[in-house]
Design a protein around this motif. Structure first.
Motif, PDB file in Angstrom:
ATOM      1  N   ALA A 246       0.833  -1.212   0.000  1.00  0.00           N
ATOM      2  CA  ALA A 246       0.000   0.000   0.000  1.00  0.00           C
ATOM      3  C   ALA A 246       0.864   1.258   0.000  1.00  0.00           C
ATOM      4  O   ALA A 246       0.692   2.163   0.823  1.00  0.00           O
ATOM      5  N   GLN A 247       1.811   1.294  -0.944  1.00  0.00           N
ATOM      6  CA  GLN A 247       2.742   2.405  -1.114  1.00  0.00           C
ATOM      7  C   GLN A 247       3.549   2.721   0.146  1.00  0.00           C
ATOM      8  O   GLN A 247       4.072   3.829   0.302  1.00  0.00           O
ATOM      9  N   GLY A 248       3.641   1.760   1.050  1.00  0.00           N
ATOM     10  CA  GLY A 248       4.413   1.943   2.274  1.00  0.00           C
ATOM     11  C   GLY A 248       3.557   2.086   3.517  1.00  0.00           C
ATOM     12  O   GLY A 248       4.081   2.055   4.642  1.00  0.00           O
ATOM     13  N   ALA A 249       2.237   2.219   3.351  1.00  0.00           N
ATOM     14  CA  ALA A 249       1.361   2.388   4.517  1.00  0.00           C
ATOM     15  C   ALA A 249       1.372   1.158   5.417  1.00  0.00           C
ATOM     16  O   ALA A 249       1.082   1.249   6.617  1.00  0.00           O
ATOM     17  N   LEU A 250       1.717  -0.019   4.847  1.00  0.00           N
ATOM     18  CA  LEU A 250       1.728  -1.256   5.626  1.00  0.00           C
ATOM     19  C   LEU A 250       3.113  -1.599   6.182  1.00  0.00           C
ATOM     20  O   LEU A 250       3.333  -2.700   6.655  1.00  0.00           O
ATOM     21  N   THR A 251       4.036  -0.640   6.137  1.00  0.00           N
ATOM     22  CA  THR A 251       5.366  -0.895   6.707  1.00  0.00           C
ATOM     23  C   THR A 251       5.430  -0.578   8.192  1.00  0.00           C
ATOM     24  O   THR A 251       6.367  -0.998   8.875  1.00  0.00           O
ATOM     25  N   GLY A 252       4.471   0.211   8.681  1.00  0.00           N
ATOM     26  CA  GLY A 252       4.511   0.634  10.074  1.00  0.00           C
ATOM     27  C   GLY A 252       5.279   1.918  10.307  1.00  0.00           C
ATOM     28  O   GLY A 252       5.336   2.407  11.442  1.00  0.00           O
ATOM     29  N   LYS A 253       5.851   2.492   9.257  1.00  0.00           N
ATOM     30  CA  LYS A 253       6.633   3.722   9.447  1.00  0.00           C
ATOM     31  C   LYS A 253       5.750   4.949   9.665  1.00  0.00           C
ATOM     32  O   LYS A 253       6.186   5.960  10.205  1.00  0.00           O
TER      33      LYS A 253
END
Length: 334
Positions: A208-215
């Motif tokens: 999700a374009q990085g939304a699921l990385t936790g950052k």
């Protein structure tokens, strides 16, 4: 790395593919882009996805230079055509003229005499589908592509394109849609149609374009240098995933990832790959260590109990409306 057939075709691809949308030629310098490609190769990734429009054609050129010297038969190179790459009124869409000119330009930039998969980046309502499919068939017969595919087509569009491809005796074998825990619009229509037709999904944005990385944290500003702060397109794409109600639920996934011995990003990629209709998940990166870490999702098997707990947390905020796929078709040529 593990490898899968692309749908019911004979083509085998790495279940994690490397894509250079929003990175090569725009977000990162060429030296860093090349390092990411080397990291992908070191991880066993053999499938590389790009498009002529990425970074205004620069992404194809960067990828071509990064892969130069590699054994061509050991790679699967994928690119796409549809969006404008020049100002001319015919430099867009899926007309015969644009397809035939675009494949030659893509091959020149990629420094190869063929691509393994040539994809229609969107459906073109301004061109008869027969014209489009006949042009793609001629690209295959000329040896400039081995297979053809589509990206963000509806189930009905895919069925129509596949029927024409069969008449023309060319292999339409893939669909490239957005798919993640947070964006599931293909599950009700596109995946069932493709499974019936033997078409595999090569999904983009599994994290999700990085939304699921936790950052990204609820109530906090995005980290400096992250995609959410990129004014070249990244911020626009990720914005709708960064609502506090979404980020709060993503944060609740961390204990589940820890239990599985995975990072949040690896959990997200493994979740996508658990779907039988998915042949590969495309990951991107601005740093080589991101490629290395995400590639560790290959071969991971998530048990039914863990999947159920993930769904309990994420399903309330996931986008599931199949009409979102219909919205991806431009009303006219861009």
């Amino acid at each position: 790395m593990e490898y899968r057939h692309l749908g019911r075709s004979g083509l085998i691809i790495s279940e994690i593919a490397y894509g250079n949308w929003l990175t090569h030629g725009s977000q990162v310098e060429e030296e860093a882009a090349t390092a990411c490609v080397r990291a992908a190769l070191d991880a066993g990734i053999t499938t590389f996805d790009t498009a002529d429009v990425y970074a205004g054609t620069r992404a194809e050129s960067v990828l071509g230079r990064a892969l130069k010297g590699e054994r061509r038969e050991g790679l699967e190179i994928l690119t796409k055509v549809f969006w404008p790459t020049s100002p001319g009124h015919n430099d867009r869409g899926l007309s015969r003229k644009h397809i035939m000119e675009s494949i030659d330009n893509s091959l020149r930039r990629l420094q190869t005499d063929h691509v393994d998969l040539y994809q229609a980046h969107r459906f073109d309502v301004s061109t008869p589908l027969e014209e489009t499919m006949e042009a793609f068939a001629d690209v295959v017969r000329a040896g400039k592509a081995h297979y053809i595919g589509v990206s963000e087509w509806t189930a009905d569009q895919i069925r129509r394109g596949h029927a024409l491809a069969r008449e023309l005796r060319v292999p339409l074998v893939s669909s490239q849609p957005q798919y993640s825990m947070l964006y599931r619009v293909i599950e009700s229509e596109v995946i069932p149609a493709c499974e019936e037709l033997g078409i595999g999904q090569i999904v983009w944005s599994p994290i999700a374009q990085g939304a699921l990385t936790g950052k990204y944290l609820p109530g906090k500003q995005p980290p400096a240098g992250s995609r959410a702060t990129d004014d070249k397109g990244g911020a626009d794409m990720i914005g709708h995933f960064l609502r506090d109600e979404v980020l709060e639920r993503v944060a609740r996934l961390r204990p589940l990832a820890d239990e599985a011995g995975l990072s949040l990003a690896q959990l997200a990629v493994a979740w996508v790959l658990r779907q039988p209709g998915v042949s590969a998940a495309i990951v991107g990166a601005s740093r080589p260590e991101q490629v290395t870490e995400n590639a560790k999702a290959a071969g991971v098997r998530l048990d039914a109990e863990l999947l159920a707990r993930i769904d309990e947390i994420i399903a309330p905020v996931a986008v599931t409306d199949p009409l979102k796929t219909h919205e991806m078709t431009p009303a006219r040529r861009p």
